[in-house]
Design an enzyme around this catalytic site. Structure first.
Site, short mmCIF file in Angstrom:
data_model
loop_
_atom_site.label_atom_id
_atom_site.label_comp_id
_atom_site.label_asym_id
_atom_site.label_seq_id
_atom_site.Cartn_x
_atom_site.Cartn_y
_atom_site.Cartn_z
N ASN A 114 77.99 130.75 76.11
CA ASN A 114 79.25 130.92 75.06
C ASN A 114 79.19 130.17 74.54
O ASN A 114 80.18 129.80 73.79
CB ASN A 114 79.83 130.16 76.69
CG ASN A 114 79.55 128.55 76.24
OD1 ASN A 114 78.64 128.62 76.58
ND2 ASN A 114 80.79 127.53 77.56
N HIS A 146 81.75 127.30 68.32
CA HIS A 146 81.19 126.87 69.48
C HIS A 146 79.24 126.27 69.41
O HIS A 146 79.21 127.36 69.34
CB HIS A 146 81.65 127.52 70.33
CG HIS A 146 81.35 126.93 72.09
ND1 HIS A 146 81.68 127.07 72.67
CD2 HIS A 146 81.62 125.38 71.80
CE1 HIS A 146 81.31 126.56 73.95
NE2 HIS A 146 81.14 125.52 73.59
N ASN A 241 80.23 117.37 76.35
CA ASN A 241 78.90 117.25 77.28
C ASN A 241 78.53 115.69 76.15
O ASN A 241 77.49 115.68 75.61
CB ASN A 241 78.33 118.03 77.09
CG ASN A 241 78.63 119.45 77.98
OD1 ASN A 241 79.70 119.67 78.67
ND2 ASN A 241 78.18 120.69 78.31
N MET A 292 87.95 136.29 73.81
CA MET A 292 87.98 137.26 72.60
C MET A 292 89.60 138.64 72.48
O MET A 292 89.85 138.07 71.88
CB MET A 292 86.19 137.93 72.50
CG MET A 292 85.31 137.48 71.81
SD MET A 292 84.19 138.84 71.66
CE MET A 292 83.04 139.35 73.40
N HIS A 315 87.58 121.53 78.79
CA HIS A 315 86.42 121.84 77.63
C HIS A 315 87.05 123.75 76.77
O HIS A 315 86.59 123.94 76.60
CB HIS A 315 85.64 121.46 77.04
CG HIS A 315 84.00 121.97 77.57
ND1 HIS A 315 84.74 123.52 77.96
CD2 HIS A 315 83.05 122.01 76.99
CE1 HIS A 315 83.20 123.96 78.17
NE2 HIS A 315 82.58 123.27 77.87
N GLY A 318 84.65 128.48 79.81
CA GLY A 318 83.62 129.10 80.32
C GLY A 318 83.60 130.50 80.46
O GLY A 318 84.36 131.07 79.91
#
Length: 346
Positions: A114, A146, A241, A292, A315, A318
């Site tokens: 991701n 990301h 994380n 997107m 966050h 996913g």
């Protein structure tokens, strides 16, 4: 380690461009191609930046500040990065030789899954005061990054899970799954992992800082002169994380805690001193990537979150399908055509 995850300090960085999305639209094909060529991505991808052992050790201790010191950013970038892009408890000596080896060639690269680099349009503003504090305006183009600590962080977790296998029995801890191996925070096993985790987090911040520099270079090279004056500027960088030592109120009493955020991000309200000075009136920017087509969200941390979730939020980013299921059900050409029919350039 499992409560932090394999991609230590996987996180999101948001840049504002100061360019109207409509003005950028005619250049999106060439710009996205150039970004794809300049920022390595995918499983095991290696960047053009190569580190020697001494440089890697500096990255592990200094984080994003190392990249800025090399001319790959500005001091203002660090102000708007969580923890100024550096955890001071990092210790490069706590990493295995294999973890360091994996980190030598991957600084300045995206992973797979991701992780992404994309240009978005600010579609809606729901809170004008907060948006103004963050420097975001409707119709503006922004850049989302990301990614995390790449193979180095994955190896740190792999090593720690293996090393802590014996700790569970040693400290009389019963676990339902081996991935939940753990040890008391003050124990030698936990402290060794914590120092290595902090170093991997610093690597991730440096990674996003290097990618930010590559994005800025690409904008400068690819855009026409009338759009080149604006340098993509930091809104914020949040980490996912990770485990942080923080102070929170528990049953009305202030306590020092180790807060694990796995698939979560910090969401501190205006009262916390960790929030950068420019955002003290509204709270920390909370970056929640979506997909997107449906888009992503910029939220604001609240003091209520401090009581409800130790100042944490989801966050985002996913997925509803596993990677294998997606490959079976989705054809790349069809997905590309569907996105492009909605003026989304891939």
């Amino acid at each position: 380690p499992g409560g932090v995850g394999y991609d230590i300090n996987c996180g999101v960085r948001l840049l504002r461009t100061g360019i109207a999305a409509e003005a950028l639209q005619p250049h999106m094909d060439s710009l996205m191609t150039a970004l794809y060529e300049n920022v390595a991505s995918g499983v095991g991808a290696s960047s053009a930046l190569r580190l020697n052992n001494a440089q890697l050790e500096a990255v592990l201790h200094e984080g994003a500040g190392w990249a800025v010191a090399q001319g790959l950013g500005a001091a203002e970038d660090l102000v708007c990065t969580e923890d100024d892009g550096q955890l001071k408890d990092a210790d490069a000596a706590a990493l295995s030789s294999r973890a360091k080896e994996r980190g030598l060639t991957q600084l300045g690269s995206l992973g797979s899954g991701n992780h992404f680099l994309e240009i978005d349009r600010v579609e809606d503003v729901y809170d004008t005061q907060t948006a103004e504090a963050y420097g975001l305006r409707a119709g503006e183009a922004v850049v989302w990054i990301h990614c995390g600590s790449r193979g180095l962080g994955h190896q740190v977790c792999t090593d720690a899970v293996r090393q802590m296998q014996a700790a569970v029995g040693k400290y009389g801890i019963d676990i339902p799954d081996r991935e939940l191996v753990c040890a008391p925070f003050s124990s030698p096993e936990a402290q060794a992992y914590y120092r290595a985790m902090c170093a991997a987090a610093n690597y991730a911040w440096a990674n996003r800082q290097v990618i930010t520099h590559l994005v800025r270079q690409t904008f400068e090279r690819e855009l026409p002169a009338n759009l080149r004056s604006a340098v993509p500027a930091m809104v914020y960088d949040v980490c996912h994380n990770i485990a942080k030592v923080e102070e929170h109120f528990v049953a009305g009493k202030r306590q020092r805690l180790c807060v694990h955020r796995k698939g979560a991000t910090r969401a501190f309200g205006p009262s916390r001193p960790e929030v950068p000075a420019p955002y003290r009136t509204v709270g920390q920017p909370v970056l929640i990537p979506g997909n997107m087509q449906a888009g992503s969200y910029v939220l604001a941390g609240t003091d209520f979150a401090l009581d409800a979730t130790f100042g944490s939020s989801c966050h985002g980013a996913g997925r509803t399908l596993s990677r294998h299921a997606a490959r079976r059900r989705v054809r790349g050409s069809g997905l590309k055509a569907r996105l492009e029919s909605g003026r989304i350039v891939v």
